[in-house]
Design an enzyme around this catalytic site. Sequence first.
Site, PDB file in Angstrom:
ATOM      1  N   TRP A  85       0.959  -1.057   0.371  1.00  0.00           N
ATOM      2  CA  TRP A  85      -0.262   0.118   0.318  1.00  0.00           C
ATOM      3  C   TRP A  85       0.621   0.900  -0.438  1.00  0.00           C
ATOM      4  CZ3 TRP A  85      -0.208   4.576   4.038  1.00  0.00           C
ATOM      5  CH2 TRP A  85      -1.271   4.912   3.127  1.00  0.00           C
ATOM      6  N   ASP A 124     -15.934  12.068  -3.019  1.00  0.00           N
ATOM      7  CA  ASP A 124     -15.131  11.015  -2.327  1.00  0.00           C
ATOM      8  C   ASP A 124     -16.080  10.211  -1.076  1.00  0.00           C
ATOM      9  OD1 ASP A 124     -12.898   9.184  -1.063  1.00  0.00           O
ATOM     10  OD2 ASP A 124     -12.435  10.175  -3.081  1.00  0.00           O
ATOM     11  N   ASP A 125     -15.317   9.807  -0.240  1.00  0.00           N
ATOM     12  CA  ASP A 125     -16.332   9.071   0.762  1.00  0.00           C
ATOM     13  C   ASP A 125     -17.045  10.615   1.766  1.00  0.00           C
ATOM     14  OD1 ASP A 125     -16.901   7.769   2.605  1.00  0.00           O
ATOM     15  OD2 ASP A 125     -14.435   6.638   2.878  1.00  0.00           O
ATOM     16  N   ARG A 165      -9.271  -1.901   8.924  1.00  0.00           N
ATOM     17  CA  ARG A 165     -10.463  -0.870   8.135  1.00  0.00           C
ATOM     18  C   ARG A 165     -11.915  -0.318   8.725  1.00  0.00           C
ATOM     19  NH1 ARG A 165     -11.814   3.852   3.328  1.00  0.00           N
ATOM     20  NH2 ARG A 165     -10.572   5.518   4.612  1.00  0.00           N
ATOM     21  N   LYS A 184     -15.380   6.448  -8.450  1.00  0.00           N
ATOM     22  CA  LYS A 184     -15.417   5.936  -8.093  1.00  0.00           C
ATOM     23  C   LYS A 184     -15.274   4.731  -7.365  1.00  0.00           C
ATOM     24  CE  LYS A 184     -11.027   7.336  -5.128  1.00  0.00           C
ATOM     25  NZ  LYS A 184      -9.955   7.666  -4.213  1.00  0.00           N
ATOM     26  N   TRP A 185     -14.589   3.185  -8.028  1.00  0.00           N
ATOM     27  CA  TRP A 185     -15.088   1.867  -7.385  1.00  0.00           C
ATOM     28  C   TRP A 185     -14.081   2.064  -6.348  1.00  0.00           C
ATOM     29  CZ3 TRP A 185     -19.617  -1.217  -9.442  1.00  0.00           C
ATOM     30  CH2 TRP A 185     -19.476  -2.720  -8.420  1.00  0.00           C
ATOM     31  N   ASP A 186     -14.183   2.189  -4.921  1.00  0.00           N
ATOM     32  CA  ASP A 186     -12.832   1.900  -4.167  1.00  0.00           C
ATOM     33  C   ASP A 186     -13.299   0.339  -3.347  1.00  0.00           C
ATOM     34  OD1 ASP A 186     -10.983   2.350  -2.953  1.00  0.00           O
ATOM     35  OD2 ASP A 186     -11.514   3.556  -2.239  1.00  0.00           O
ATOM     36  N   ASN A 227     -11.772  -1.328  -0.414  1.00  0.00           N
ATOM     37  CA  ASN A 227     -10.458  -1.424   1.101  1.00  0.00           C
ATOM     38  C   ASN A 227      -9.647  -2.517   1.700  1.00  0.00           C
ATOM     39  OD1 ASN A 227      -9.521   1.860   0.632  1.00  0.00           O
ATOM     40  ND2 ASN A 227     -11.465   2.498   0.999  1.00  0.00           N
ATOM     41  N   CYS A 275     -10.393   1.695  -7.835  1.00  0.00           N
ATOM     42  CA  CYS A 275      -9.822   1.910  -6.523  1.00  0.00           C
ATOM     43  C   CYS A 275      -9.522   0.533  -5.743  1.00  0.00           C
ATOM     44  CB  CYS A 275      -9.884   3.829  -6.269  1.00  0.00           C
ATOM     45  SG  CYS A 275      -8.654   3.989  -5.121  1.00  0.00           S
ATOM     46  N   ASP A 302      -2.626   5.367  -3.761  1.00  0.00           N
ATOM     47  CA  ASP A 302      -3.075   6.075  -2.457  1.00  0.00           C
ATOM     48  C   ASP A 302      -1.818   7.658  -2.225  1.00  0.00           C
ATOM     49  OD1 ASP A 302      -5.686   5.294  -2.111  1.00  0.00           O
ATOM     50  OD2 ASP A 302      -5.304   4.747  -0.569  1.00  0.00           O
TER      51      ASP A 302
HETATM   52  C1  GLA Z   1      -9.269   4.859  -0.024  1.00  0.00           C
HETATM   53  C2  GLA Z   1      -8.719   5.412  -1.787  1.00  0.00           C
HETATM   54  C3  GLA Z   1      -8.874   6.871  -1.527  1.00  0.00           C
HETATM   55  C4  GLA Z   1      -9.916   7.547  -0.603  1.00  0.00           C
HETATM   56  C5  GLA Z   1     -10.341   6.770   0.660  1.00  0.00           C
HETATM   57  C6  GLA Z   1     -11.530   7.404   1.385  1.00  0.00           C
HETATM   58  O1  GLA Z   1      -8.276   5.091   0.192  1.00  0.00           O
HETATM   59  O2  GLA Z   1      -8.017   5.230  -1.735  1.00  0.00           O
HETATM   60  O3  GLA Z   1      -8.738   7.814  -2.621  1.00  0.00           O
HETATM   61  O4  GLA Z   1     -10.880   7.900  -1.526  1.00  0.00           O
HETATM   62  O5  GLA Z   1     -10.679   5.109   0.176  1.00  0.00           O
HETATM   63  O6  GLA Z   1     -12.316   6.473   2.227  1.00  0.00           O
END
Ligand code: GLA
Length: 727
Positions: free
Chosen positions: A192, A360-361, A437, A470-472, A474, A520, A542
């Site tokens: 990461w 974003d989030d 997370r 933006k499809w994340d 994590n 993402c 990131d």
């Molecule tokens: C991940 C993404 C970031 C952001 C955060 C939001 O870490 O890579 O760019 O969108 O989540 O929680």
Amino acid sequence: MKTVSLAVLALLPVFGQSTVARYLEDRKLWVLDGGNVTYAMGVNERQELQHVYWGKRLTRDADLGAVRSTPDWASFDLTTTTTPQEYPGWGAGLYVEPSVKVTFADGNRDLVLHYASHRLLATGLEVALKDIRYNLNVTLTYRMDPETGLLQRQARIANNTDKDIVIESAQAGALYLPRGEGYRLTSLTGRWAGETQIQRTLIRSGEQVLESRRGSSSHQVNPWFAIDRGGKADEDRGDVWFGALGWSGNWRVTVEQTPHQQVRVTGGLNTFDFGYRLSPGQSLETPPLYAGYTDGGFGEASRLFHRYQRAHIMPGGLNVRLRPVLYNSWEATEFAVDEPGQKALAEKAAKIGVERFVMDDGWFGARNSDHAGLGDWTVNRKKFPNGLGGLIRHVNGLGMEFGLWVEPEMVNADSDLYRAHPDWAMHFPNRPRTEARNQMLLNLARDDVKEYLFGFLDKLVSENNIAFLKWDYNRNWSEPGWPETAPADQKKIWVQYVLNLYEVLDRLRAKHPKLEIESCSGGGGRIDLGIMKRVEQVWTSDNTEAYDRLRIQEGFSQAYAARAMMAWVTDVPNMNGRSTPLKYRFLVAMQGSLGIGANLNKWPQEDFALASKLVDYYKGVRRTVQEGKLYRLASPMEGDLTANQYVSEEGKQAVLFAFLRSQQYGRPAPVIYLKGLDANAVYRVRRIDDKLPGNAERLSGAFLMNHGLQLQLKGDYDSTSIAFERE
Ligand code: GLA
């Protein structure tokens, strides 16, 4: 009515014919030609499909003889192992990596595949294999791109017996390099915030495994490889064989050198925790394995692969719209999003020429931190009392598209979704559920979870004017249980999850053809040619610290096209406590799809002025960056100077980006020699600063490539870009 000229008709293959593949019946050989590459294989005297050749184009079929197996080497390495089989089953004393391994219902685990039939396809061929006793059939597909010589291999394993079987290894196939030693393997490894680091190691006897057991393609190793002959290739010269898997789940690439000086590469589904039951009549298709060859070094390998991806993998093909300049609010506001705050940022973004504003989030459910809300994809009414409509209309009114962050595959324990459906989270019964997370994975292998994902995404995109997601994603997997299925089928989760993910993406895109998506995964944790078939771009890392990014991008560019590489300009000090000038950060990010992720509320006026100027410059060169040919002129892995050059496909424009990390002893920066230009052409020089001394307005291709440019890069983190327009 459309008329088709006779010349075009003559090129169209009729049924059973192929533009790239031919069958030499007298020798039972198939030859595929594309670009500067020939791939040949045939049926040996035992009826096995045997590799013959993969490398620089051959010109004379008569040079190729009938195929004969390789003899035993004593009683310890049998012919099964010494013969380069295209798709060996595990059986008959095979000691190299098998392409397929099976357990039959009666306990038999021996599998010997023989040639059964074949069919020429317009762009390749299909070869059918069958076990010598059981009705276990394998269909191999070979497709070759006539332009780049890129080969796509895939296998479908079918159980035509009358009982269940279990597949323990399902690979797309084996690739063979010309026999010899001293090959070198290049891979992209990392973690990461430090993805796609270039790693080079000599290939020695034994196996080197590149793989992911994490459920997705991973930050740690990217499913791409390159192998060069003699360990001597550089950017411009040398034989390079390269490839990648199109799979976003557990994958494995096995690179081995046999005791008989044979380097072979096997790629497909990871065999770790793998056991795939097939009932009678069922089949399993492996992920595609893409493979290419060039004698033009790592630079040409990248250019061929980029071109192939743009033409054949990425949505829309070659003539798709250019990637818009994007603003993302994450680093500015994190979870503290609301309508007035986002509107204010949007106004500032619009001023510097941003074309797509992405929130974003933090916009949904009880999402005020990463502890809660994932899974509850309804707008948080405290933050957005009017829903998303007010913000979206404002953004659109400013002349920008609107994009939104989602992380559909995940759930927080503290969410309404988890309270309603605790069984939807991936788990083994009566075992702890490991959180990362603070979140768990939804078991997307389940049909109800798949429908839930499609349902809320479809609703979100139908009800709002959303141009981009933006499809994340994590975290990686833990406790990959699937208690609702029979114990014998539970390991299918590794495969079914990915197939369902692809299905959701495909359905969403089919229903909303204008929607664009970014893959993402906490940065670059899910970058592979499987997902890239379904998304316009990927989030590279990131880590947006510009110097680290130069190195991450150097690795990324080995494998993947610049158009897909999302890169943001963010604030300093950044990771490593490093501060680089705004211009440097912009020029680093302009080498892919440009985005801005800075907190514009904190920018002084002069930053807006510089940013507008640079965004404008980017718009003038982005076609060349996103669709052109990349020449890596100086690597950040090797010295203080980094230089990359992009040349537009038709050669009209070239763009140079140059970066100096740190000047020492007052030494001038190394001379930069441009590449890929027309020596006889004259280019008009477009500067953005005074780093190219003198006031020459025109320079010839010969001068730029042979004499080179002595740029006045000084101090630390200096940078420039120059555009050259052919007259
Ligand atoms: C991940 C993404 C970031 C952001 C955060 C939001 O870490 O890579 O760019 O969108 O989540 O929680």
